[in-house]
Design a protein around this motif. Structure first.
Motif, mmCIF file in Angstrom:
data_model
loop_
_atom_site.group_PDB
_atom_site.id
_atom_site.type_symbol
_atom_site.label_atom_id
_atom_site.label_comp_id
_atom_site.label_asym_id
_atom_site.label_seq_id
_atom_site.Cartn_x
_atom_site.Cartn_y
_atom_site.Cartn_z
ATOM 1 N N LYS A 10 0.821 -1.213 0.000
ATOM 2 C CA LYS A 10 0.000 0.000 0.000
ATOM 3 C C LYS A 10 0.855 1.263 0.000
ATOM 4 C CE LYS A 10 -3.711 2.268 2.602
ATOM 5 N NZ LYS A 10 -4.615 2.178 3.781
ATOM 6 N N SER A 11 1.983 1.221 0.718
ATOM 7 C CA SER A 11 2.816 2.410 0.862
ATOM 8 C C SER A 11 3.924 2.508 -0.177
ATOM 9 C CB SER A 11 3.443 2.448 2.263
ATOM 10 O OG SER A 11 4.298 1.328 2.463
ATOM 11 N N ASN A 12 4.228 1.392 -0.855
ATOM 12 C CA ASN A 12 5.327 1.354 -1.814
ATOM 13 C C ASN A 12 4.756 1.082 -3.204
ATOM 14 O OD1 ASN A 12 7.510 0.461 -3.479
ATOM 15 N ND2 ASN A 12 8.699 -0.117 -1.663
ATOM 16 N N ALA A 13 4.669 2.124 -4.021
ATOM 17 C CA ALA A 13 4.025 2.002 -5.333
ATOM 18 C C ALA A 13 4.743 1.013 -6.237
ATOM 19 C CB ALA A 13 3.946 3.375 -6.009
ATOM 20 N N ASP A 14 6.072 1.002 -6.186
ATOM 21 C CA ASP A 14 6.831 0.073 -7.033
ATOM 22 C C ASP A 14 6.562 -1.372 -6.632
ATOM 23 O OD1 ASP A 14 7.928 2.161 -8.453
ATOM 24 O OD2 ASP A 14 9.775 2.224 -7.270
ATOM 25 N N ASP A 15 6.534 -1.630 -5.336
ATOM 26 C CA ASP A 15 6.248 -2.982 -4.849
ATOM 27 C C ASP A 15 4.835 -3.404 -5.223
ATOM 28 O OD1 ASP A 15 6.695 -5.401 -3.201
ATOM 29 O OD2 ASP A 15 5.249 -4.475 -1.840
ATOM 30 N N ASN A 16 3.884 -2.478 -5.097
ATOM 31 C CA ASN A 16 2.498 -2.766 -5.446
ATOM 32 C C ASN A 16 2.367 -3.124 -6.924
ATOM 33 O OD1 ASN A 16 -0.396 -2.817 -4.999
ATOM 34 N ND2 ASN A 16 -0.493 -0.845 -6.044
ATOM 35 N N ALA A 17 3.036 -2.347 -7.784
ATOM 36 C CA ALA A 17 2.975 -2.610 -9.228
ATOM 37 C C ALA A 17 3.639 -3.942 -9.562
ATOM 38 C CB ALA A 17 3.650 -1.477 -9.989
ATOM 39 N N MET A 18 4.790 -4.213 -8.947
ATOM 40 C CA MET A 18 5.507 -5.453 -9.214
ATOM 41 C C MET A 18 4.667 -6.666 -8.802
ATOM 42 S SD MET A 18 9.359 -6.486 -7.937
ATOM 43 C CE MET A 18 9.992 -4.893 -8.435
ATOM 44 N N PHE A 19 4.037 -6.567 -7.642
ATOM 45 C CA PHE A 19 3.195 -7.664 -7.151
ATOM 46 C C PHE A 19 2.011 -7.909 -8.081
ATOM 47 C CE2 PHE A 19 -0.628 -8.892 -4.766
ATOM 48 C CZ PHE A 19 -0.234 -10.135 -4.305
ATOM 49 N N ASN A 20 1.302 -6.864 -8.442
ATOM 50 C CA ASN A 20 0.108 -7.030 -9.272
ATOM 51 C C ASN A 20 0.448 -7.509 -10.680
ATOM 52 O OD1 ASN A 20 -2.175 -6.293 -7.537
ATOM 53 N ND2 ASN A 20 -1.202 -4.296 -7.442
ATOM 54 N N ASN A 21 1.548 -7.024 -11.240
ATOM 55 C CA ASN A 21 1.971 -7.498 -12.555
ATOM 56 C C ASN A 21 2.325 -8.986 -12.518
ATOM 57 O OD1 ASN A 21 1.612 -4.960 -13.646
ATOM 58 N ND2 ASN A 21 3.773 -4.405 -13.541
ATOM 59 N N ALA A 22 2.997 -9.404 -11.446
ATOM 60 C CA ALA A 22 3.357 -10.815 -11.305
ATOM 61 C C ALA A 22 2.113 -11.687 -11.216
ATOM 62 C CB ALA A 22 4.236 -11.008 -10.073
ATOM 63 N N MET A 23 1.111 -11.230 -10.461
ATOM 64 C CA MET A 23 -0.111 -12.018 -10.300
ATOM 65 C C MET A 23 -0.909 -12.088 -11.605
ATOM 66 S SD MET A 23 -0.004 -13.246 -7.293
ATOM 67 C CE MET A 23 1.771 -13.306 -7.602
ATOM 68 N N VAL A 24 -0.909 -10.999 -12.376
ATOM 69 C CA VAL A 24 -1.593 -11.013 -13.670
ATOM 70 C C VAL A 24 -0.968 -12.058 -14.580
ATOM 71 C CG1 VAL A 24 -1.969 -9.710 -15.803
ATOM 72 C CG2 VAL A 24 -2.452 -8.641 -13.607
ATOM 73 N N ALA A 25 0.362 -12.046 -14.668
ATOM 74 C CA ALA A 25 1.055 -12.987 -15.555
ATOM 75 C C ALA A 25 0.817 -14.428 -15.133
ATOM 76 C CB ALA A 25 2.555 -12.674 -15.554
ATOM 77 N N ALA A 26 0.938 -14.698 -13.841
ATOM 78 C CA ALA A 26 0.726 -16.070 -13.353
ATOM 79 C C ALA A 26 -0.725 -16.493 -13.540
ATOM 80 C CB ALA A 26 1.129 -16.162 -11.879
ATOM 81 N N SER A 27 -1.651 -15.571 -13.340
ATOM 82 C CA SER A 27 -3.076 -15.892 -13.479
ATOM 83 C C SER A 27 -3.430 -16.283 -14.906
ATOM 84 C CB SER A 27 -3.935 -14.687 -13.060
ATOM 85 O OG SER A 27 -3.821 -14.439 -11.683
ATOM 86 N N GLN A 28 -2.846 -15.592 -15.870
ATOM 87 C CA GLN A 28 -3.196 -15.867 -17.266
ATOM 88 C C GLN A 28 -2.879 -17.302 -17.651
ATOM 89 O OE1 GLN A 28 -1.099 -12.701 -19.303
ATOM 90 N NE2 GLN A 28 -2.917 -11.414 -19.368
ATOM 91 N N ILE A 29 -1.717 -17.782 -17.256
ATOM 92 C CA ILE A 29 -1.335 -19.157 -17.591
ATOM 93 C C ILE A 29 -2.183 -20.157 -16.831
ATOM 94 C CG2 ILE A 29 0.528 -20.852 -17.428
ATOM 95 C CD1 ILE A 29 2.487 -18.585 -17.997
ATOM 96 N N THR A 30 -2.347 -19.934 -15.517
ATOM 97 C CA THR A 30 -3.122 -20.865 -14.697
ATOM 98 C C THR A 30 -4.571 -20.944 -15.161
ATOM 99 O OG1 THR A 30 -1.705 -20.384 -12.789
ATOM 100 C CG2 THR A 30 -3.823 -21.432 -12.341
ATOM 101 N N MET A 31 -5.179 -19.783 -15.431
ATOM 102 C CA MET A 31 -6.584 -19.773 -15.838
ATOM 103 C C MET A 31 -6.772 -20.378 -17.219
ATOM 104 S SD MET A 31 -8.205 -18.818 -13.250
ATOM 105 C CE MET A 31 -9.785 -18.944 -14.089
ATOM 106 N N GLU A 32 -5.794 -20.205 -18.104
ATOM 107 C CA GLU A 32 -5.897 -20.824 -19.425
ATOM 108 C C GLU A 32 -6.017 -22.341 -19.305
ATOM 109 O OE1 GLU A 32 -3.219 -21.420 -23.498
ATOM 110 O OE2 GLU A 32 -2.790 -19.732 -22.163
ATOM 111 N N VAL A 33 -5.223 -22.927 -18.436
ATOM 112 C CA VAL A 33 -5.268 -24.384 -18.239
ATOM 113 C C VAL A 33 -6.573 -24.798 -17.566
ATOM 114 C CG1 VAL A 33 -4.172 -26.341 -17.092
ATOM 115 C CG2 VAL A 33 -2.760 -24.562 -18.157
#
Length: 374
Positions: free
Chosen positions: A173-196
């Motif tokens: 919440k307080s670290n914008a770079d960390d927040n962006a890095m976390f959400n981008n990582a989850m988007v990428a992982a979600s796309q592959i997992t949900m495709e399967v």
């Protein structure tokens, strides 16, 4: 001078050397993560991909913009990553062409294909590597032993909090770079997992629904995939305000700012993807009870909670890689007091939250779909 003697009668010299090698191997394993991160941040998978899927070391140096003087070091990096299976490497040709000694050729592999972003980082697991292997998280694990020794500290705070002075989600919440890095990582992982998942079991899981709320769904990658596969399902995402504020507003998914510990919007089904492993049993039960209230009595005939997560020990036979990766993930979740549960652990929290029945289906090497019914 003090001398240390090893009892050679305990094991043979061959075994002793082998076990010494294992100690070296495990002690240096962090270098593997760093080498993978280095290759991703240099754009080496992209450079090989742009070169048609195979490239010499000189091609890689040129394609990543590195100084030519770095070629011997790149060679050592690629040799290691090829031994690990990230890439494959051919032996250099014995012949000398145009007065130059031939170079080894490096090829992309099915694994390295997942690291190619080439302009779209959210379609690549490169951002997942950069998130997991970053100083903020890696430094946290230096305090694991201190946290385990301190019973008072370990009973009130995670060792992430002990190290950084705030909780994991407070940091995002307080670290914008960390927040962006976390959400981008989850988007990428979600796309592959949900495709399967959608390909293997989508109709069984989502086909009978008309509405779904994705709790802790981040930037809506899972919900967008479900909506694309099942347009009749109205999908929404509930997440914290600082997450929702950065979510893409494309109209496909409705985003709702809120706290999963306070309320969950009504829907036929609630999706919890990689959420409950972040919490201990007590908090997990709290979340599940609110989920149960959200789906009852809205559509009791089809209402359910859909959990996508690791089930330790799932499957009749686990290969060593899957088994070790699950155990690593469980150890990783310790840094925020989370846990990966076996079936007995999942049944415990599901029953305590008031659900009458559940079903578990292993859908990928790592992840299972758990459906809990009110």
């Amino acid at each position: 001078m003090h001398k240390t003697h090893i009892n050679m009668n305990v094991q043979s010299p061959e075994d002793l050397i082998q076990h010494q090698c294992l100690v070296f191997h495990h002690s240096l394993s962090y270098v593997k993560s760093m080498a993978l991160k280095c290759a991703v941040e240099l754009g080496i998978p992209n450079a090989i991909h742009r070169h048609g899927g195979s490239a010499t070391l000189s091609d890689i140096v040129a394609g990543t913009g590195l100084p030519v003087s770095r070629l011997p070091y790149v060679q050592r990096l690629m040799n290691f990553l090829s031994i690990c299976g990230v890439f494959t490497e051919s032996n250099p040709p014995a012949a000398v062409t145009d007065g130059k000694k031939g170079e080894a050729v490096v090829y992309k592999t099915p694994m390295s294909r997942l690291l190619i972003d080439d302009g779209n980082k959210l379609s690549s697991l490169s951002c997942l590597v950069q998130f997991v292997v970053n100083p903020l998280l890696v430094n946290t694990f230096f305090d694991m032993h201190t946290w385990l020794k301190d019973e008072q500290a370990s009973s009130t705070k995670s060792f992430f909090e002990m190290t950084h002075g705030c909780g994991r989600f407070e940091m995002a919440k307080s670290n914008a770079d960390d927040n962006a890095m976390f959400n981008n990582a989850m988007v990428a992982a979600s796309q592959i997992t949900m495709e399967v998942i959608l390909r293997e079991a989508g109709c069984d899981i989502f086909g009978g629904l008309s509405s779904l709320v994705d709790v802790g769904g981040g930037h809506g990658a899972a919900s967008a995939a479900i909506s694309a596969a099942f347009p009749h399902v109205k999908c929404s995402v509930l997440d914290l305000p600082h997450v929702v504020d950065k979510a893409p507003a494309d109209g496909t998914v409705q985003f709702i700012a809120g706290d999963m510990f306070e309320f969950i919007p009504k829907a036929d089904a609630v999706l919890l993807k990689w959420v409950l492993h972040c919490w201990d049993d007590q908090d997990c039960v709290k979340i599940l009870r609110l989920c149960r209230e959200a789906i009852v009595p809205a559509r009791e005939a089809v209402g359910k909670v859909i959990i996508i997560d690791i089930v330790m020990g799932a499957g009749s036979s686990q290969d060593t890689l899957s088994k070790e990766t699950r155990a690593l993930t469980d150890l990783y979740m310790m840094h925020l007091n989370g846990v990966e549960r076996d079936e007995r652990g999942w049944e415990k929290v599901i029953r305590e939250a008031g659900f009458c029945d559940y079903k578990i289906v292993l859908v990928t090497a790592l992840y299972s779909v758990i459906e809990a019914y009110p």
